[in-house]
Design a protein around this motif. Structure first.
Motif, PDB file in Angstrom:
ATOM      1  N   PHE A 200       0.831  -1.195   0.000  1.00 45.66           N
ATOM      2  CA  PHE A 200       0.000   0.000   0.000  1.00 45.66           C
ATOM      3  C   PHE A 200       0.869   1.249   0.000  1.00 45.66           C
ATOM      4  O   PHE A 200       2.053   1.213   0.294  1.00 45.66           O
ATOM      5  N   VAL A 201       0.233   2.364  -0.364  1.00 43.92           N
ATOM      6  CA  VAL A 201       0.892   3.661  -0.287  1.00 43.92           C
ATOM      7  C   VAL A 201       0.938   4.061   1.181  1.00 43.92           C
ATOM      8  O   VAL A 201      -0.082   4.381   1.779  1.00 43.92           O
ATOM      9  N   GLN A 202       2.113   4.021   1.772  1.00 44.07           N
ATOM     10  CA  GLN A 202       2.264   4.204   3.211  1.00 44.07           C
ATOM     11  C   GLN A 202       2.299   5.671   3.603  1.00 44.07           C
ATOM     12  O   GLN A 202       1.894   6.050   4.698  1.00 44.07           O
ATOM     13  N   GLN A 203       2.777   6.535   2.689  1.00 38.77           N
ATOM     14  CA  GLN A 203       2.942   7.935   3.058  1.00 38.77           C
ATOM     15  C   GLN A 203       3.016   8.794   1.804  1.00 38.77           C
ATOM     16  O   GLN A 203       3.417   8.321   0.733  1.00 38.77           O
ATOM     17  N   ASN A 204       2.631  10.063   1.952  1.00 38.82           N
ATOM     18  CA  ASN A 204       2.817  11.053   0.888  1.00 38.82           C
ATOM     19  C   ASN A 204       3.222  12.377   1.524  1.00 38.82           C
ATOM     20  O   ASN A 204       2.726  12.744   2.595  1.00 38.82           O
ATOM     21  N   ARG A 205       4.131  13.080   0.864  1.00 36.45           N
ATOM     22  CA  ARG A 205       4.564  14.396   1.332  1.00 36.45           C
ATOM     23  C   ARG A 205       4.440  15.394   0.186  1.00 36.45           C
ATOM     24  O   ARG A 205       4.996  15.185  -0.896  1.00 36.45           O
TER      25      ARG A 205
END
Length: 267
Positions: A200-205
């Motif tokens: 999964f996409v764990q983080q976005n900045r």
């Protein structure tokens, strides 16, 4: 520009998927303060040492969020292609409405390729990073309330992709001494290889900063960063989404340790 379009489409798909699932998640909003140092120090025409440290606090500086140190070595294959390998050491602290039980550690190795090019006065960069992560698992100490000890390390992989742009202001056509500039980037973190859950996409900045180049090797930047973190099962068994609004102060200084040729004296 094709890669920019691809990233935009991918981010839009991730956003729509996240928006659909948000109704089934708890949301935790936090305000953070990050102070960072970055430096690339030339040892040779093709080799440099990278220094990096991050002092990250929650409550706009009131409590610890994370401490990170990241040394590395880079090979400058071409001016627009840099290959880097390094090590990261994290200390993670409890914060927010759904804190981790106690502080925890992470060690990771990483490999990355950074590509850069200019479109007129706009500098465009792409960073591709692969991480091998060892995450500490902390267990309560028997008969000692509130005490924890290291039980083991779990292994995970994570891929990160960041796209960024930098634009100088005024009469400057590039970021050079005395120039004001703006920079913005978006970075996706994709975890995989964990047998306990699906990928999964764990983080976005997502970040935007204003900067000033005060010397040939140094600049200071300040701006806003929105950090979105997905934490499955962290909200009393329900999935948790952190939305962390962050004030980011970034200090960069690059040193040059290459030996200069001695001056030539004409007879």
């Amino acid at each position: 520009m094709g890669s920019l379009l691809l990233h935009t489409v991918f981010a839009a798909v991730v956003f729509m998927h996240g928006a659909k699932a948000a109704a089934q998640r708890a949301i935790d909003r936090n305000a953070h303060l990050w102070v960072s140092h970055l430096g690339d120090h030339m040892l040779h025409d093709r080799w440099s040492f990278h220094s990096e440290a991050h002092w990250r606090r929650s409550g706009l500086g009131e409590h610890w969020q994370q401490l990170l140190v990241r040394p590395a070595v880079s090979f400058h294959w071409r001016p627009e292609v840099v290959i880097t390998g390094g090590y990261s050491y994290y200390i993670n602290y409890p914060y927010g409405n759904y804190p981790i039980a106690t502080r925890a550690w992470e060690h990771n190795l990483y490999q990355q390729v950074t590509l850069s090019n200019a479109l007129g006065r706009v500098a465009l960069s792409h960073r591709f990073r692969m991480e091998e992560r060892w995450l500490s698992v902390m267990q309560p100490v028997a008969n000692e309330p509130g005490a924890y000890e290291l039980d083991r390390y779990n292994y995970q992989n994570r891929f990160r992709y960041r796209i960024g742009i930098t634009v100088p202001f005024g009469n400057h056509t590039k970021v050079e001494q005395g120039a004001l500039f703006a920079t913005a980037y978006d970075e996706l973190f994709i975890s995989f290889g964990d047998s306990q859950r699906a990928d999964f996409v764990q983080q976005n900045r997502l970040s935007a900063l204003l900067g000033y180049q005060y010397s040939s090797g140094g600049n200071v930047q300040i701006g806003y960063l929105l950090q979105t973190i997905q934490r499955p099962g962290a909200a009393q068994g329900a999935d948790l989404q952190e939305m962390n609004s962050t004030v980011h102060l970034l200090l960069t200084y690059n040193l040059d340790f290459r030996k200069t040729a001695p001056p030539t004296h004409k007879p």
